[in-house]
Design a protein around this motif. Structure first.
Motif: not given
Length: 541
Positions: A356-373
């Motif tokens: 679950i922690s890995q899935l959370s990290a994966s989703l949050l990483t994706w969100i962070g990179l995509s929303a940076w701009r």
């Protein structure tokens, strides 16, 4: 229609701090006993309060000068030295850190509701909440870093010198508490350089910030510590770090790779309460569609299998979070001899929590990179400052060792970033995961303090029996506090913490070759009020 959550900024933070105080009352701060490493930092406080002199008897890494002064203030107000007063000092520092975190989020343009939620994630994080109940340096240090970052942000937004001066003061106080505080200065220089987009002025400020950092380091190491007579009490961590990088660079790279993965998973775990507030972004990014979701699930399953064969299971042997509880179990039967004398969840559940922690990290990483701009330029510059600060701190803290509590600054930075990306929360149910985390933090911290209070009774029983420290293993904190000696040498079959003879032991349960002499009861809230005991054992003749 689902009920909406509306709250003005001041009312939100007031209710949050009331909840924080209520949680402390429920857990209980009382008790004059050391926890974890805090006995090492408590000794100079005791000497200052009782003799007016600064004296250190152990060897450790943190500078602790700010910590000692802050703890001594509370002991003076309380009328004398006590570990309980020291815990109050750390708890108050944690509350001030939470207020600073809220103000920092608001300064970044986060709504009052989301700033409250983000601050609650930090305050009730298992790491932050638990460490607030000891005299460890981690939480007071982070509180100073938070206020330094807030002052730096005010300076970057207004250009007024008073905020720069406040940043310097908080940064120096942070450095006088823990060495990584010195990193605030070069990170600030890089931040200003980014804001100025290079140029002569930007490079001048960057160079000046490095010079201030170097000056503060040289002054502390070559003037202040020798003047106080405490230079020999500090481990040369910076020297050790540079030596490792020079002598074994490939080993350092491999170590950093392992620690990076662990840190990524830990961030996923401790930032999980933020994920429901970002769920609209998860849907908008298409991550819940069949193929992206299948890929994420399969990739993380592969990572979990690789960890299984590598012999590493979440949590990764950290200092605070273990199988199903908080706080290091520093009694010889469990810590030294690895006896299963405390309740634990089955291993398959730990695999589940890791996944679950890995899935959370994966989703949050994706969100962070995509929303940076989507962030404005000043927000981007601020988070690049935090990134630079965390990378430097990660390098300094991970090469010579790794504890989960070293993640505290990274967790706070990640929550700041993710809360800035989150829309204004409307529905109350998005805080359900946060509530579960807060409940776990409270129950697990209560249990940690409960068995330590039972150990106090066990230790007093041994004293009544006139058993000297030379004849007992009372646990790391007690042997360290009462029997520290620098010439300690490890002995096979004994705990490493200054144990001369373990004829008598304080333990969580039985040990082969020992007989139970007395038991001292407490209850484990995390295990539904399960009764338990701390035991005094004696070696069979």
């Amino acid at each position: 229609m689902l009920p909406r959550f509306k709250c003005s900024s001041y009312r939100c933070v007031f209710l949050l701090m009331l909840s924080w105080i209520g949680a402390a009352i429920a857990v209980g701060i009382e008790g004059d006993f050391p926890l974890n490493d805090d006995w090492q930092y408590a000794y100079p406080v005791k000497q200052w309060v009782e003799t007016g002199q600064c004296s250190i008897k152990a060897r450790f890494s943190p500078n602790i000068l700010t910590q000692v002064a802050w703890g001594a203030l509370f002991c003076k107000l309380g009328g004398g030295f006590s570990f309980e007063y020291l815990r109050w000092s750390a708890w108050v520092a944690a509350g001030l850190g939470g207020l600073g975190f809220f103000r920092l989020l608001r300064q970044l343009g986060v709504s009052g509701n989301m700033a409250t939620a983000g601050t609650a994630v930090l305050l009730f994080s298992p790491l932050y909440f638990h460490l607030s109940f000891s005299f460890m340096t981690d939480v007071p240090f982070l509180a100073l870093v938070i206020w330094a970052a807030w002052a730096g942000l005010r300076f970057q937004q207004s250009g007024r010198a008073q905020w720069l001066l406040l940043f310097v003061v908080f940064s120096l106080l942070a450095y006088l508490n823990r060495q990584p505080g010195i990193l605030l200065f070069p990170a600030m220089g890089g931040w200003y350089l980014l804001q100025q987009r290079g140029g002569m002025r930007g490079w001048l400020w960057a160079g000046l910030s490095v010079a201030v950092a170097a000056g503060a380091y040289l002054l502390l190491e070559h003037a202040v510590k020798p003047w106080l007579g405490i230079s020999d009490n500090y481990l040369p961590v910076s020297v050790q770090l540079l030596r490792q990088i020079q002598e074994a660079p490939l080993s350092v790279i491999a170590q950093l790779g392992r620690q990076s993965f662990k840190s990524w998973v830990y961030l996923g775990a401790f930032c999980l309460p933020v994920l429901p507030f970002l769920w609209s972004r998860v849907r908008a990014a298409g991550l819940l569609r069949l193929w992206p979701l299948s890929g994420i699930l399969a990739a993380n399953a592969g990572l979990l299998i690789a960890q299984h064969y590598a012999g590493h299971v979440f949590p990764y042997g950290g200092n605070i979070l273990y199988n199903w509880g908080l706080g290091p179990e520093l009694l010889g039967d469990v810590y030294t001899f690895q006896l299963r004398n405390t309740p634990q969840l089955p291993i398959w559940m730990m695999y589940g929590l890791g996944y679950i922690s890995q899935l959370s990290a994966s989703l949050l990483t994706w969100i962070g990179l995509s929303a940076w701009r989507e962030l404005n330029q000043k927000q981007q510059d601020f988070f690049l400052f935090l990134l630079l600060l965390n990378l430097a701190n990660f390098l300094a803290m991970s090469v010579t060792g790794f504890f989960d509590r070293y993640m505290l600054m990274s967790v706070a930075s990640a929550v700041l970033f993710l809360a800035t990306l989150a829309p204004k929360p409307q529905a109350w149910f998005k805080g359900a995961v946060l509530l579960i985390f807060a409940l776990f933090s409270m129950l697990a911290t209560h249990d940690y303090l409960a068995w330590n209070r039972a150990r106090v009774q066990a230790f007093k029983w041994l004293q009544v029996q006139d058993i000297s420290m030379e004849r007992m293993d009372a646990g790391y904190e007690y042997n360290g506090w009462h029997h520290y000696h620098p010439e300690r040498k490890g002995q096979p079959g004994k705990s490493w913490w200054w144990v001369d003879d373990d004829e008598w032991m304080i333990a969580f349960g039985p040990r082969p070759g020992y007989v139970k002499q007395a038991g001292f009861a407490y209850r484990r809230w995390l295990w539904c009020g399960r009764p338990d005991r701390v035991w005094v054992l004696r070696r069979e003749p």
